[in-house]
Design an enzyme around this catalytic site. Structure first.
Site, short mmCIF file in Angstrom:
data_model
loop_
_atom_site.label_atom_id
_atom_site.label_comp_id
_atom_site.label_asym_id
_atom_site.label_seq_id
_atom_site.Cartn_x
_atom_site.Cartn_y
_atom_site.Cartn_z
N HIS A 1 0.81 -1.21 0.00
CA HIS A 1 0.00 0.00 0.00
C HIS A 1 0.85 1.27 0.00
O HIS A 1 1.97 1.26 0.49
CB HIS A 1 -0.89 0.05 1.25
CG HIS A 1 -1.80 -1.12 1.37
ND1 HIS A 1 -2.11 -1.68 2.58
CD2 HIS A 1 -2.48 -1.84 0.44
CE1 HIS A 1 -2.95 -2.68 2.41
NE2 HIS A 1 -3.18 -2.81 1.12
N LYS B 1 6.41 6.03 7.04
CA LYS B 1 5.93 5.17 8.13
C LYS B 1 7.10 4.64 8.94
O LYS B 1 8.17 4.39 8.39
CB LYS B 1 5.17 3.97 7.56
CG LYS B 1 3.93 4.32 6.77
CD LYS B 1 3.31 3.08 6.16
CE LYS B 1 2.08 3.44 5.33
NZ LYS B 1 1.53 2.25 4.67
N TYR C 1 2.29 1.14 13.54
CA TYR C 1 3.14 2.03 12.75
C TYR C 1 2.67 3.47 12.88
O TYR C 1 1.51 3.75 13.04
CB TYR C 1 3.22 1.60 11.28
CG TYR C 1 1.93 1.53 10.52
CD1 TYR C 1 1.53 2.56 9.69
CD2 TYR C 1 1.12 0.40 10.60
CE1 TYR C 1 0.35 2.48 8.96
CE2 TYR C 1 -0.05 0.30 9.88
CZ TYR C 1 -0.43 1.35 9.07
OH TYR C 1 -1.61 1.27 8.34
N ASP D 1 -7.20 -5.95 -1.66
CA ASP D 1 -5.82 -6.22 -2.07
C ASP D 1 -5.73 -7.19 -3.25
O ASP D 1 -4.73 -7.20 -3.97
CB ASP D 1 -5.00 -6.73 -0.88
CG ASP D 1 -4.63 -5.63 0.09
OD1 ASP D 1 -4.93 -4.45 -0.19
OD2 ASP D 1 -4.03 -5.93 1.13
#
Length: 180
Positions: free
Chosen positions: A62, A72, A132, A170
């Site tokens: 992603h 991130k 994250y 996904d």
């Protein structure tokens, strides 16, 4: 904290100093001043996310586009993952290259994924709690991704395809060569 440069510019592995005694362990998972001093990068995290996943789950690859691109800092709270970052910056010398790092609750390592990268992971243990930090807010209109098993990227996900669990979303992601 130790910062380890990877083969992808701007992507780092963070190794915290872990203090253990008879009570358990303690470590500082992030220290802004130390991070900025050791990487030369300024970062302001604005959002923390956490996921729970079961063995074989692939989340990703992603990324956010445009003004909502995100850096991130990824870590595993419980369990083990193979964490993957793919350089999708068209002008980068490592465009299309990826790194794959084992993150788990024993090594306490973290992966810093800069803006301009796709990110994903596969759960290698029975259960994973992954957290994250992001330096930009999520915006559904700017989300995108790459299909995890893209032959152009040739990522070794460590599990057989028959063990992979993917979300419906996904399963519909683009291939790398169709991104831009």
């Amino acid at each position: 904290m130790e910062i380890i440069k990877t083969c992808l510019d701007g992507c780092f592995i963070l190794k915290p100093k872990v203090f253990k005694d008879e009570r358990g362990a303690f470590f500082e998972s992030f220290h802004k001043i130390t991070f900025e001093k050791l990487t030369g990068m300024q970062i302001d995290f604005v959002q923390d996310n956490q996921s729970v996943s079961f063995k074989g789950t692939v989340r990703g690859l992603h990324f956010q586009t445009g003004k909502y691109a995100q850096a991130k800092l990824v870590r595993v709270i419980e369990g083990e993952v193979l964490d993957v970052a793919v350089d999708i910056r068209p002008t980068s010398t490592t465009y299309g290259k990826h790194i794959a790092v084992i993150l788990n609750h024993n090594n306490n390592n973290q992966l810093f994924v800069p803006r301009g990268f796709a990110h994903g992971f596969i759960t290698l243990s029975e259960k994973v709690i992954l957290g994250y930090k992001c330096d930009n807010y999520y915006n559904k209109d700017y989300e995108s991704g790459i299909f995890y098993d893209d032959p152009e990227l040739n990522i070794d996900w460590k599990l057989d395809n028959s063990e992979i669990i993917l979300s419906k979303k996904d399963r519909k992601l683009k291939f790398f060569n169709d991104l831009f």
